[in-house]
Scaffold this motif. Structure first.
Motif, PDB file in Angstrom:
ATOM      1  N   LEU A 124      60.590  11.205 -30.305  1.00  0.00           N
ATOM      2  CA  LEU A 124      61.321  10.345 -29.375  1.00  0.00           C
ATOM      3  C   LEU A 124      61.278  10.864 -27.941  1.00  0.00           C
ATOM      4  CD1 LEU A 124      63.010   7.798 -29.103  1.00  0.00           C
ATOM      5  CD2 LEU A 124      65.043   9.175 -29.592  1.00  0.00           C
ATOM      6  N   THR A 125      61.573  12.150 -27.728  1.00  0.00           N
ATOM      7  CA  THR A 125      61.650  12.637 -26.347  1.00  0.00           C
ATOM      8  C   THR A 125      60.284  12.903 -25.734  1.00  0.00           C
ATOM      9  OG1 THR A 125      61.960  14.920 -27.113  1.00  0.00           O
ATOM     10  CG2 THR A 125      63.945  13.622 -26.641  1.00  0.00           C
ATOM     11  N   ALA A 126      59.223  12.791 -26.531  1.00  0.00           N
ATOM     12  CA  ALA A 126      57.865  12.908 -25.988  1.00  0.00           C
ATOM     13  C   ALA A 126      57.228  11.537 -25.817  1.00  0.00           C
ATOM     14  CB  ALA A 126      57.006  13.771 -26.903  1.00  0.00           C
ATOM     15  N   SER A 127      58.039  10.487 -25.867  1.00  0.00           N
ATOM     16  CA  SER A 127      57.537   9.119 -25.794  1.00  0.00           C
ATOM     17  C   SER A 127      58.144   8.386 -24.602  1.00  0.00           C
ATOM     18  CB  SER A 127      57.880   8.370 -27.088  1.00  0.00           C
ATOM     19  OG  SER A 127      57.326   9.022 -28.210  1.00  0.00           O
ATOM     20  N   PRO A 128      57.464   7.355 -24.094  1.00  0.00           N
ATOM     21  CA  PRO A 128      57.955   6.617 -22.917  1.00  0.00           C
ATOM     22  C   PRO A 128      59.035   5.614 -23.313  1.00  0.00           C
ATOM     23  CG  PRO A 128      55.856   5.709 -23.627  1.00  0.00           C
ATOM     24  CD  PRO A 128      56.129   6.879 -24.519  1.00  0.00           C
ATOM     25  N   GLN A 129      60.260   6.103 -23.502  1.00  0.00           N
ATOM     26  CA  GLN A 129      61.319   5.301 -24.108  1.00  0.00           C
ATOM     27  C   GLN A 129      61.679   4.046 -23.315  1.00  0.00           C
ATOM     28  OE1 GLN A 129      64.685   7.595 -25.736  1.00  0.00           O
ATOM     29  NE2 GLN A 129      63.517   9.439 -25.320  1.00  0.00           N
ATOM     30  N   THR A 130      61.472   4.044 -22.025  1.00  0.00           N
ATOM     31  CA  THR A 130      61.815   2.867 -21.222  1.00  0.00           C
ATOM     32  C   THR A 130      60.616   1.961 -20.957  1.00  0.00           C
ATOM     33  OG1 THR A 130      61.494   4.091 -19.149  1.00  0.00           O
ATOM     34  CG2 THR A 130      63.710   4.091 -20.095  1.00  0.00           C
ATOM     35  N   PHE A 131      59.481   2.251 -21.566  1.00  0.00           N
ATOM     36  CA  PHE A 131      58.282   1.446 -21.337  1.00  0.00           C
ATOM     37  C   PHE A 131      58.529  -0.007 -21.757  1.00  0.00           C
ATOM     38  CE2 PHE A 131      53.759   0.437 -22.825  1.00  0.00           C
ATOM     39  CZ  PHE A 131      53.342   0.090 -21.543  1.00  0.00           C
ATOM     40  N   LEU A 132      58.269  -0.935 -20.841  1.00  0.00           N
ATOM     41  CA  LEU A 132      58.475  -2.364 -21.053  1.00  0.00           C
ATOM     42  C   LEU A 132      59.926  -2.710 -21.379  1.00  0.00           C
ATOM     43  CD1 LEU A 132      55.217  -3.474 -22.907  1.00  0.00           C
ATOM     44  CD2 LEU A 132      55.677  -3.254 -20.471  1.00  0.00           C
ATOM     45  N   SER A 133      60.838  -1.795 -21.027  1.00  0.00           N
ATOM     46  CA  SER A 133      62.286  -2.048 -21.138  1.00  0.00           C
ATOM     47  C   SER A 133      62.723  -2.438 -22.543  1.00  0.00           C
ATOM     48  CB  SER A 133      62.705  -3.141 -20.133  1.00  0.00           C
ATOM     49  OG  SER A 133      62.354  -2.779 -18.823  1.00  0.00           O
ATOM     50  N   GLN A 134      62.095  -1.827 -23.527  1.00  0.00           N
ATOM     51  CA  GLN A 134      62.484  -2.088 -24.915  1.00  0.00           C
ATOM     52  C   GLN A 134      63.735  -1.284 -25.286  1.00  0.00           C
ATOM     53  OE1 GLN A 134      61.269  -4.197 -27.159  1.00  0.00           O
ATOM     54  NE2 GLN A 134      59.549  -4.984 -25.948  1.00  0.00           N
ATOM     55  N   GLY A 135      64.302  -1.577 -26.451  1.00  0.00           N
ATOM     56  CA  GLY A 135      65.531  -0.927 -26.878  1.00  0.00           C
ATOM     57  C   GLY A 135      65.327   0.509 -27.320  1.00  0.00           C
ATOM     58  N   ALA A 136      66.450   1.205 -27.442  1.00  0.00           N
ATOM     59  CA  ALA A 136      66.435   2.611 -27.826  1.00  0.00           C
ATOM     60  C   ALA A 136      66.347   2.769 -29.339  1.00  0.00           C
ATOM     61  CB  ALA A 136      67.685   3.301 -27.317  1.00  0.00           C
ATOM     62  N   ASP A 149      59.643  -3.455 -35.417  1.00  0.00           N
ATOM     63  CA  ASP A 149      60.567  -3.474 -34.276  1.00  0.00           C
ATOM     64  C   ASP A 149      60.532  -2.196 -33.454  1.00  0.00           C
ATOM     65  OD1 ASP A 149      61.827  -1.792 -36.075  1.00  0.00           O
ATOM     66  OD2 ASP A 149      63.747  -2.845 -36.060  1.00  0.00           O
ATOM     67  N   GLY A 150      59.715  -1.245 -33.851  1.00  0.00           N
ATOM     68  CA  GLY A 150      59.539  -0.023 -33.067  1.00  0.00           C
ATOM     69  C   GLY A 150      58.207  -0.035 -32.346  1.00  0.00           C
ATOM     70  N   GLY A 151      57.708   1.171 -32.040  1.00  0.00           N
ATOM     71  CA  GLY A 151      56.421   1.233 -31.365  1.00  0.00           C
ATOM     72  C   GLY A 151      56.181   2.553 -30.683  1.00  0.00           C
ATOM     73  N   LEU A 152      55.153   2.570 -29.845  1.00  0.00           N
ATOM     74  CA  LEU A 152      54.767   3.813 -29.179  1.00  0.00           C
ATOM     75  C   LEU A 152      55.803   4.291 -28.176  1.00  0.00           C
ATOM     76  CD1 LEU A 152      53.716   3.349 -26.005  1.00  0.00           C
ATOM     77  CD2 LEU A 152      51.716   2.429 -27.148  1.00  0.00           C
ATOM     78  N   HIS A 153      56.726   3.423 -27.748  1.00  0.00           N
ATOM     79  CA  HIS A 153      57.773   3.857 -26.826  1.00  0.00           C
ATOM     80  C   HIS A 153      58.752   4.807 -27.506  1.00  0.00           C
ATOM     81  CE1 HIS A 153      59.087   0.345 -28.970  1.00  0.00           C
ATOM     82  NE2 HIS A 153      60.314   0.377 -28.491  1.00  0.00           N
ATOM     83  N   HIS A 154      58.734   4.863 -28.837  1.00  0.00           N
ATOM     84  CA  HIS A 154      59.528   5.837 -29.589  1.00  0.00           C
ATOM     85  C   HIS A 154      58.647   6.905 -30.226  1.00  0.00           C
ATOM     86  CE1 HIS A 154      62.412   2.232 -30.421  1.00  0.00           C
ATOM     87  NE2 HIS A 154      62.652   2.773 -29.239  1.00  0.00           N
ATOM     88  N   TYR A 187      63.235  29.227 -31.578  1.00  0.00           N
ATOM     89  CA  TYR A 187      62.945  27.799 -31.648  1.00  0.00           C
ATOM     90  C   TYR A 187      62.593  27.279 -30.269  1.00  0.00           C
ATOM     91  CZ  TYR A 187      63.572  22.749 -32.206  1.00  0.00           C
ATOM     92  OH  TYR A 187      63.375  21.386 -32.195  1.00  0.00           O
ATOM     93  N   ALA A 188      61.453  26.609 -30.151  1.00  0.00           N
ATOM     94  CA  ALA A 188      61.040  25.971 -28.903  1.00  0.00           C
ATOM     95  C   ALA A 188      61.709  24.598 -28.845  1.00  0.00           C
ATOM     96  CB  ALA A 188      59.519  25.843 -28.842  1.00  0.00           C
ATOM     97  N   VAL A 189      62.766  24.495 -28.056  1.00  0.00           N
ATOM     98  CA  VAL A 189      63.623  23.310 -28.065  1.00  0.00           C
ATOM     99  C   VAL A 189      62.873  22.059 -27.642  1.00  0.00           C
ATOM    100  CG1 VAL A 189      65.759  22.327 -27.112  1.00  0.00           C
ATOM    101  CG2 VAL A 189      65.659  24.745 -27.716  1.00  0.00           C
ATOM    102  N   LYS A 190      61.829  22.193 -26.833  1.00  0.00           N
ATOM    103  CA  LYS A 190      61.092  21.016 -26.369  1.00  0.00           C
ATOM    104  C   LYS A 190      60.525  20.204 -27.535  1.00  0.00           C
ATOM    105  CE  LYS A 190      56.690  23.467 -25.720  1.00  0.00           C
ATOM    106  NZ  LYS A 190      55.654  23.881 -24.756  1.00  0.00           N
ATOM    107  N   ALA A 191      60.300  20.846 -28.686  1.00  0.00           N
ATOM    108  CA  ALA A 191      59.736  20.129 -29.832  1.00  0.00           C
ATOM    109  C   ALA A 191      60.662  19.010 -30.284  1.00  0.00           C
ATOM    110  CB  ALA A 191      59.474  21.089 -30.990  1.00  0.00           C
ATOM    111  N   ASN A 192      61.968  19.282 -30.295  1.00  0.00           N
ATOM    112  CA  ASN A 192      62.961  18.264 -30.640  1.00  0.00           C
ATOM    113  C   ASN A 192      64.329  18.751 -30.174  1.00  0.00           C
ATOM    114  OD1 ASN A 192      64.784  16.423 -31.797  1.00  0.00           O
ATOM    115  ND2 ASN A 192      63.467  16.087 -33.568  1.00  0.00           N
TER     116      ASN A 192
END
Length: 404
Positions: free
Chosen positions: A386-398, A311-316, A65-70
């Motif tokens: 999730l981990t391939a996305s800019p989670q802190t972009f524009l300081s939105q929630g997790a 309430d989500g978006g590209l940051h997730h 399993y390639a862990v980077k996928a998830n």
């Protein structure tokens, strides 16, 4: 109207028409997890994919399993009894695997620009470092406790792949004609040579391209082994197995790939007779198990076009916005979670909550009517989400995550 990709097999509607994720109705799952945005992963789909691999592939081919996928910890733990090893791309992934699975399975560490290794981890019984350059060998070699494979930059790529990683100048791997010299250095230094790692591309749905890549990889491994005069203990054939994301995509024919690989391995060079073979998969194992659930917080019409603001978006979920490797933006499969399978009624665009026009999750798709408070489901969210996305972009929630 623009087309959407196919919803993965394994998802169904409840008696009241709600999307089921595992044994949960999507609305109940959202409530139990405290709301949206929520990534939900269905373990039964992952288990079925692993079983498909085992049933199809030659028994001598191991599954990693390639862990980077998830790298979601409960998902990695659930995968441990289903795979033969883990392929890692960071220290955090290594620490995660050690925490949830211990050293019960072999692990390999790949990727350029590796940080310095802690001596206790480099000496771990089943850790192999996949060298990306001669300079990495110089940095990491200590002696008899070291275990190295050489990642090969092959003279070919995976045709039609979403991301080609061979056949060109690259930060990945050692150019194939320089590999024998590096293998000799490893052996002369008293370190353990664990074999070769060849990863020529990813996200291919063309069986003939994967077959051609695997044949070329086995042949190249034989040539390198013959020049060195040693049998590689292991040859990692890479992965490259894709999943359908977009309209018109068809699943990769695993049966055809397996039949050809069986033939290739039965005719492999004599010097590879005792070599073990590995296929590393990430996206193919977990990509279709995931659903991103995000709630409609506004419904608006602008110049005759209807927008569902969520309430989500590209940051997730960056990939669904088209900003993760797409040349031309196309739509992931999308549904209204409590009206799963209902007939479409209107053309809408699903947009996220970020202050950028890039935050477009579905563009001009036909869906059943959704109101404020309803959940939108975006599929194929189990890999590079999730981990391939800019989670802190524009300081939105997790976003939340759950394995069911």
């Amino acid at each position: 109207m623009k087309a959407m990709g196919p919803i993965p097999a394994g998802f169904r509607a409840s008696d009241d028409g709600s999307l089921m994720v595992g044994d949960w109705r999507a609305p109940d799952l959202v409530a139990a997890q405290g709301g949206t945005p929520l990534f939900a992963y269905d373990r039964a789909i992952v288990k079925a994919q692993a079983a498909r691999f085992r049933a199809a592939m030659p028994p001598e081919v191991a599954l990693h399993y390639a862990v980077k996928a998830n790298p979601y910890a409960p998902l990695v733990k659930a995968l441990a009894p289903l795979v033969d090893g883990f392929d890692l791309a960071s220290w955090r992934e290594l620490e995660l695997v050690r925490e949830v699975a211990g050293w019960t399975l072999p692990v390999s560490f790949a990727g350029p620009g590796k940080p310095d290794f802690k001596p206790d981890l480099q000496a771990a019984r089943d850790l192999t470092v996949n060298l990306e350059s001669e300079g990495e060998f110089d940095r990491f070699v200590h002696g008899g406790s070291d275990r190295f494979a050489v990642r090969v930059n092959p003279p070919f790529g995976l045709k039609g792949s979403g991301m080609k990683m061979g056949g060109l100048a690259s930060q990945f791997g050692v150019d194939h004609d320089r590999v024998p010299a590096l293998v000799r250095r490893i052996v002369e230094a008293g370190a353990e040579w664990r074999g070769l790692h060849v990863y020529a591309g990813s996200q291919s749905l063309r069986a003939e391209a994967v077959i051609e890549m695997q044949r070329a990889t086995v042949a190249l491994a034989g040539e390198i082994a013959a020049e060195v005069g040693l049998t590689p203990p292991e040859v990692n054939l890479g992965g490259g197995f894709g999943i359908p994301y977009f309209a018109g995509d068809k699943p990769l024919d695993i049966g055809a790939v397996s039949a050809a690989l069986t033939e290739t391995l039965s005719a492999r060079p004599v010097i590879l007779r005792d070599t073990k073979f590995v296929i590393e998969l990430g996206r193919w194992l977990v990509g279709e198990c995931g659903v991103y659930l995000t709630r409609v917080i506004d419904r608006k019409v602008s110049r005759g076009k209807t927008f569902l603001v969520v309430d989500g978006g590209l940051h997730h979920m960056l990939a669904a916005s088209g900003n993760f490797g797409q040349l031309l933006r196309r739509n992931y499969p999308v549904a209204v979670a409590h009206r799963f399978g209902a007939e479409p009624e209107e053309e809408v665009s699903v947009v996220g909550c970020l202050c950028t026009p890039l935050d477009l999750l579905a563009d001009e798709v036909m869906l059943p009517r959704a109101e404020v408070g309803d959940a939108i489901a975006i599929f194929c969210a189990g890999a590079y989400g999730l981990t391939a996305s800019p989670q802190t972009f524009l300081s939105q929630g997790a976003a939340r995550e759950v394995l069911v």
